[in-house]
Design an enzyme around this catalytic site. Sequence first.
Site, PDB file in Angstrom:
ATOM      1  N   GLY A  85      80.992  -7.731   7.102  1.00 59.42           N
ATOM      2  CA  GLY A  85      79.644  -8.260   6.843  1.00 59.42           C
ATOM      3  C   GLY A  85      79.575  -9.731   7.231  1.00 59.42           C
ATOM      4  O   GLY A  85      78.539 -10.205   7.709  1.00 59.42           O
ATOM      5  N   SER A  86      80.670 -10.453   7.022  1.00 64.51           N
ATOM      6  CA  SER A  86      80.697 -11.872   7.401  1.00 64.51           C
ATOM      7  C   SER A  86      80.569 -12.011   8.906  1.00 64.51           C
ATOM      8  O   SER A  86      79.842 -12.887   9.403  1.00 64.51           O
ATOM      9  CB  SER A  86      82.012 -12.516   6.938  1.00 64.51           C
ATOM     10  N   ASP A 193      74.479  -6.454   0.484  1.00 68.33           N
ATOM     11  CA  ASP A 193      74.570  -5.906  -0.873  1.00 68.33           C
ATOM     12  C   ASP A 193      73.454  -4.917  -1.153  1.00 68.33           C
ATOM     13  O   ASP A 193      73.244  -4.549  -2.318  1.00 68.33           O
ATOM     14  CB  ASP A 193      74.475  -7.051  -1.902  1.00 68.33           C
ATOM     15  N   SER A 214      77.459  -4.822   5.135  1.00 66.27           N
ATOM     16  CA  SER A 214      78.913  -4.911   4.952  1.00 66.27           C
ATOM     17  C   SER A 214      79.436  -3.557   4.509  1.00 66.27           C
ATOM     18  O   SER A 214      78.812  -2.890   3.686  1.00 66.27           O
ATOM     19  CB  SER A 214      79.253  -5.946   3.871  1.00 66.27           C
ATOM     20  N   HIS A 219      81.037  -2.382  -1.387  1.00 65.11           N
ATOM     21  CA  HIS A 219      79.631  -2.222  -1.018  1.00 65.11           C
ATOM     22  C   HIS A 219      79.184  -0.755  -1.091  1.00 65.11           C
ATOM     23  O   HIS A 219      79.952   0.103  -1.488  1.00 65.11           O
ATOM     24  CB  HIS A 219      79.393  -2.861   0.347  1.00 65.11           C
ATOM     25  N   ASN A 287      85.578 -11.452  19.741  1.00 64.22           N
ATOM     26  CA  ASN A 287      85.805 -10.003  19.694  1.00 64.22           C
ATOM     27  C   ASN A 287      85.761  -9.628  18.224  1.00 64.22           C
ATOM     28  O   ASN A 287      86.685  -9.924  17.465  1.00 64.22           O
ATOM     29  CB  ASN A 287      87.148  -9.625  20.311  1.00 64.22           C
TER      30      ASN A 287
HETATM   31  C1  PLP Z   1      75.506 -11.090   0.372  1.00 67.70           C
HETATM   32  C2  PLP Z   1      76.811 -10.928   1.111  1.00 67.70           C
HETATM   33  N1  PLP Z   1      76.860 -11.248   2.415  1.00 67.70           N
HETATM   34  C3  PLP Z   1      77.995 -11.101   3.120  1.00 67.70           C
HETATM   35  C4  PLP Z   1      79.146 -10.616   2.542  1.00 67.70           C
HETATM   36  C5  PLP Z   1      80.393 -10.506   3.368  1.00 67.70           C
HETATM   37  O1  PLP Z   1      80.778  -9.182   3.632  1.00 67.70           O
HETATM   38  P1  PLP Z   1      82.275  -8.855   4.069  1.00 67.70           P
HETATM   39  O2  PLP Z   1      83.127  -8.920   2.842  1.00 67.70           O
HETATM   40  O3  PLP Z   1      82.218  -7.491   4.660  1.00 67.70           O
HETATM   41  O4  PLP Z   1      82.683  -9.900   5.060  1.00 67.70           O
HETATM   42  C6  PLP Z   1      79.136 -10.283   1.192  1.00 67.70           C
HETATM   43  C7  PLP Z   1      80.371  -9.777   0.566  1.00 67.70           C
HETATM   44  O5  PLP Z   1      80.433  -9.283  -0.523  1.00 67.70           O
HETATM   45  C8  PLP Z   1      77.937 -10.438   0.450  1.00 67.70           C
HETATM   46  O6  PLP Z   1      77.892 -10.145  -0.855  1.00 67.70           O
END
Ligand code: PLP
Length: 435
Positions: A85-86, A193, A214, A219, A287
């Site tokens: 998700g990041s 979320d 994510s 999740h 990547n």
């Molecule tokens: C609102 C939100 N954005 C982004 C992320 C990041 O997701 P990931 O852990 O898959 O990088 C999270 C992670 O919990 C999140 O709560």
Amino acid sequence: MSDEQKALLLDSVRKYHQEIQEERPFVPGVTEIWPSGAVLGVEERVALVEAALDLRIAAGRNARRFESAFARKLRVRKAHLCNSGSSANLLAVSALTSPQLGDRRLRRGDEVITVAAGFPTTVNPILQNGLVPVFVDIELGTYNATVERVAAAIGPKTRAIILAHAVGNPFPVAEMAELAKEHRLFLVEDNCDAVGSFYDGRPTGSFGDLATASFYPAHHMTMGEGGCVVTSNLVLARVVESLRDWGRDCWCAPGESNTCMKRFEHRMGSLPDGYDHKYIYSHVGYNLKTTDLQAALGLAQLARVDEFCASRRHNWRRLRDGLDGVPHLLLPEATPRSDPSWYGFVITVVPGAPFTVPELVDFLEERKIGTRRLFAGNLTRHPAYAGQPYRVVGELTNSDIVTSQTFHVGVYPGLTDEMIDYVVSSIREFVKTYG
Ligand SMILES: Cc1ncc(COP(=O)(O)O)c(C=O)c1O
């Protein structure tokens, strides 16, 4: 391997799965009640083994199937899988800086409005792209930004808004999209979320220019690690794909060539005429791809996501009804016109209460009831952001309250009614000792 051998093997996997299942009775105070977790069944195990048997390693058939199915689910035109998700947030914000957007592209020093209290990687891509976050406060109860607060933060350098649907609760996304349109701003929905949430009967993730998801185990559905960027804007979709895949200009899937029918006829940059399009780079990319095994798992989870979301709604409602009227606690509220697919159940201990959050949290954790903070709380108080360029509009009073007074417990589908009732009775018991 023959199809028959494969079918036999997968049958053994099903049997193995049944054999290792054990009914673990819930023992209050002993059994861990996790704040989040993945629910993985026989089909997930089979999907992973099948992908492994086929040696489908790099993103391929499953990834493409997942992308079309997920786009359909969110009612958008395109979905691009990535490794978290990041990364999805990084791709979405980076895409807004693409030269292919002409005069609408975001440039260094441009401002992006967001909230101060939330998850760090909603905000980090703003800084990573040389842009400036403009923080506004959130509301207590919904834990989202309001349209008024965001509107008040718009200045001459504002070019975009990125907001997360807090713990699954939609921010007023239709109005926010209107506001963005009025001021020619891009809107990015961090839907990490909130997969399965609706606003005005439409899925969250389908309102913004771009949205992200994510697939980390906490999740709504998981691939172990994974994420996705969705959009109905085909220009942005191409940019996201390019940035995800090393920055290349070519869009052929791995193993394919010349789908543009002019692989050796492109003229770009100051490259020699006809330079192989497969190796022409139109973005300074990354990547951030997944493997096909992750996508196989994702497909099996996607088939169950409606069931998961229903269970999250059920668990949230049971906690909400069970805790109604408990003094000193501010209970969560769905944003008007929304139907949230909750990530967690957020509780704020009202300032001035006769007990502190650490006291309540310690009591719950002693009983094996897992708790988590509202992620970072006020991000501007973290060492990572000291010295970073940002602007704050208004006071961050509620973000500070959340930092000291707020936590959440789980609603994930692995929790049973018995567990939820134990969480309710434990909180009630704790608060009662204070009269
Ligand atoms: C609102 C939100 N954005 C982004 C992320 C990041 O997701 P990931 O852990 O898959 O990088 C999270 C992670 O919990 C999140 O709560």
